[in-house]
Each structure stands twice: as C-alpha cells, then as structure tokens.
Design an enzyme around this catalytic site. Sequence first.
Site, PDB file in Angstrom:
ATOM      1  N   GLY A 114      20.574 -26.634  -2.056  1.00 20.08           N
ATOM      2  CA  GLY A 114      19.124 -26.725  -2.053  1.00 20.08           C
ATOM      3  C   GLY A 114      18.454 -26.108  -0.848  1.00 20.08           C
ATOM      4  O   GLY A 114      19.048 -25.377  -0.059  1.00 20.08           O
ATOM      5  N   LYS A 151      20.698 -31.633   2.893  1.00 20.53           N
ATOM      6  CA  LYS A 151      22.042 -31.352   2.360  1.00 20.53           C
ATOM      7  C   LYS A 151      23.131 -31.821   3.321  1.00 20.53           C
ATOM      8  O   LYS A 151      24.043 -32.569   2.931  1.00 20.53           O
ATOM      9  CB  LYS A 151      22.209 -29.842   2.121  1.00 20.53           C
ATOM     10  CG  LYS A 151      21.208 -29.209   1.201  1.00 20.53           C
ATOM     11  CD  LYS A 151      21.463 -27.722   1.052  1.00 20.53           C
ATOM     12  CE  LYS A 151      21.335 -26.935   2.336  1.00 20.53           C
ATOM     13  NZ  LYS A 151      19.960 -26.982   2.917  1.00 20.53           N
ATOM     14  N   THR A 152      23.072 -31.351   4.543  1.00 23.45           N
ATOM     15  CA  THR A 152      24.133 -31.631   5.512  1.00 23.45           C
ATOM     16  C   THR A 152      24.183 -33.115   5.860  1.00 23.45           C
ATOM     17  O   THR A 152      25.266 -33.706   5.970  1.00 23.45           O
ATOM     18  CB  THR A 152      23.927 -30.796   6.781  1.00 23.45           C
ATOM     19  OG1 THR A 152      23.903 -29.404   6.425  1.00 23.45           O
ATOM     20  CG2 THR A 152      25.045 -31.036   7.780  1.00 23.45           C
ATOM     21  N   THR A 153      23.017 -33.736   6.025  1.00 20.56           N
ATOM     22  CA  THR A 153      22.962 -35.166   6.329  1.00 20.56           C
ATOM     23  C   THR A 153      23.605 -35.976   5.212  1.00 20.56           C
ATOM     24  O   THR A 153      24.415 -36.886   5.463  1.00 20.56           O
ATOM     25  CB  THR A 153      21.502 -35.608   6.514  1.00 20.56           C
ATOM     26  OG1 THR A 153      20.934 -34.903   7.619  1.00 20.56           O
ATOM     27  CG2 THR A 153      21.422 -37.103   6.776  1.00 20.56           C
ATOM     28  N   ASP A 203      27.434 -22.946   6.036  1.00 17.80           N
ATOM     29  CA  ASP A 203      27.029 -22.368   7.318  1.00 17.80           C
ATOM     30  C   ASP A 203      28.209 -21.797   8.101  1.00 17.80           C
ATOM     31  O   ASP A 203      28.018 -20.961   8.994  1.00 17.80           O
ATOM     32  CB  ASP A 203      26.320 -23.414   8.178  1.00 17.80           C
ATOM     33  CG  ASP A 203      24.906 -23.703   7.699  1.00 17.80           C
ATOM     34  OD1 ASP A 203      24.415 -22.969   6.816  1.00 17.80           O
ATOM     35  OD2 ASP A 203      24.299 -24.675   8.193  1.00 17.80           O
ATOM     36  N   ASP A 260      19.076 -15.683   4.347  1.00 14.95           N
ATOM     37  CA  ASP A 260      18.886 -16.618   3.247  1.00 14.95           C
ATOM     38  C   ASP A 260      19.246 -16.035   1.887  1.00 14.95           C
ATOM     39  O   ASP A 260      18.658 -16.405   0.874  1.00 14.95           O
ATOM     40  CB  ASP A 260      17.442 -17.131   3.259  1.00 14.95           C
ATOM     41  CG  ASP A 260      17.216 -18.130   4.374  1.00 14.95           C
ATOM     42  OD1 ASP A 260      17.344 -19.335   4.109  1.00 14.95           O
ATOM     43  OD2 ASP A 260      16.939 -17.710   5.518  1.00 14.95           O
ATOM     44  N   ARG A 307      13.549 -27.109  13.937  1.00 16.24           N
ATOM     45  CA  ARG A 307      14.956 -26.737  14.102  1.00 16.24           C
ATOM     46  C   ARG A 307      15.084 -25.517  15.016  1.00 16.24           C
ATOM     47  O   ARG A 307      14.210 -24.662  15.069  1.00 16.24           O
ATOM     48  CB  ARG A 307      15.577 -26.388  12.753  1.00 16.24           C
ATOM     49  CG  ARG A 307      15.626 -27.552  11.765  1.00 16.24           C
ATOM     50  CD  ARG A 307      16.941 -28.307  11.863  1.00 16.24           C
ATOM     51  NE  ARG A 307      17.046 -29.304  10.804  1.00 16.24           N
ATOM     52  CZ  ARG A 307      17.668 -29.101   9.647  1.00 16.24           C
ATOM     53  NH1 ARG A 307      18.225 -27.919   9.398  1.00 16.24           N
ATOM     54  NH2 ARG A 307      17.737 -30.050   8.743  1.00 16.24           N
ATOM     55  N   GLU A 318      20.273 -19.955  15.599  1.00 18.52           N
ATOM     56  CA  GLU A 318      20.848 -18.870  16.411  1.00 18.52           C
ATOM     57  C   GLU A 318      21.345 -17.770  15.480  1.00 18.52           C
ATOM     58  O   GLU A 318      22.321 -17.973  14.755  1.00 18.52           O
ATOM     59  CB  GLU A 318      22.007 -19.403  17.263  1.00 18.52           C
ATOM     60  CG  GLU A 318      22.613 -18.363  18.202  1.00 18.52           C
ATOM     61  CD  GLU A 318      21.597 -17.745  19.135  1.00 18.52           C
ATOM     62  OE1 GLU A 318      21.640 -16.501  19.287  1.00 18.52           O
ATOM     63  OE2 GLU A 318      20.763 -18.474  19.684  1.00 18.52           O
TER      64      GLU A 318
END
Length: 209
Positions: A13, A19-21, A39, A62, A154, A157
């Site tokens: 999404g 998502k990561t959380t 990632d 993206d 956020r 990098e």
Amino acid sequence: MSHSNLLVIGISGVTCGGKTTTASEINKIFPGSKIFSQDDYFWPVNDPRHVWIPELNHINFDILSSLDMEGMYNDVRRYIGSNKTSKTRKHTINYLNGTDCDLRKQCFEKTKDVRIVIVEGFCIFNYRPLTEVFDLKYYFTLDRDECYRRRVQRVYEPPDCPGYFERCAWVEHLKQLEEVQETVENVVYFNEKNKNPVDTILRDILNIL
C-alpha cells in the site's frame, strides 16, 4: 495455503500507510516468523536501471524498476522452500497495546506448527510472480492530505526534493492502487479509519487455518 504448515502474508500500500508497523507487530506476535521488506531491495542510487525525473533532478523511487523485484521474489521463494524459521519459537505470548489478548492467544496456540512469512512493501502486489505466493493480502490506503502530512515528517535517504510527493510518490501510488484493484483478488483494504488492522489480520489467520 500452498503448504499445510506455511502461511505467507502480503502487506502493501501507500507510503506511510502503516505497512512496516503492522508487519513488525505481526512478527512480534509470532516470534518464529520471518519478514521480507521491499525497502531492502532498492537498487543503489547510482544504478543505471533507475528512472531519472529531469524536472526534479531526482530518481523516481516509487516504481517497480527502482527495485530488484526478481531478487526479492527469489529470496522469498528460497526461504519458503528451505523449511527454516528465522529463530527458535519461544513459548510465550507477546502482547501489544490496543490488541485483543484473547485473540492473540488463540492465534499463538493455533499456529505453533505453522511457519509464518510476512512480505511488506509499497508495490509487492504489482509484481505478478510475487503476488501468487500470498495466502493473505492486505493493502493500506490513505487520504491524500493525511498521506502528505505523514510523509513530510519522515526523513529519507536521499531526501525528498520539493515536488517529489506530488510528482512521484502520490501519482505512482494511485496507478499501483488502480492496478491492484483491477487485477489482484482477495485483497483486504485498510485506511486511516481502521484503528487496529492487526486484529483483523489475526482473525483472518484463525479463519484460514
């Protein structure tokens, strides 16, 4: 499920959608589970396969071509076929704030002999070979303004340049979302109104088992 002792969960999404959380919370509930994060598969910034946006003087991160999706797919398939777990499962139940403890206990008990693999990333459902691997699929969406509010907090990098959200991050998300809605079946969608998607996923795990 493709194997009686294996459950593969896909979480995809919008940028900053959760998502990561969510993947990390699921991983904490099931200590023997394994996470693959998209990632980790970005090409190096100097890789010629990246698409450069001249007007922004910036790479478009993206899109699928910014990632080694074949490598990610192969790593997931290799792990699934290895019959390994990421670590020895502890016979304890981890509780997180705001979650249904009884539900968590049921899930933990019912999955003692099940290997759980979690794959998360912003466009994992847009890479067809990987999509075929998942037993459960979840997709996070956000209102544009809420997404932007989260994104600017956020630090990336390389960092976002002015206009990157509007020109790349949001536009590419809309394209990817449309493709998923049209071509990928059995996806559960979340948005900012879903206060605890983890419990929904846990119930789905119980149902599929």
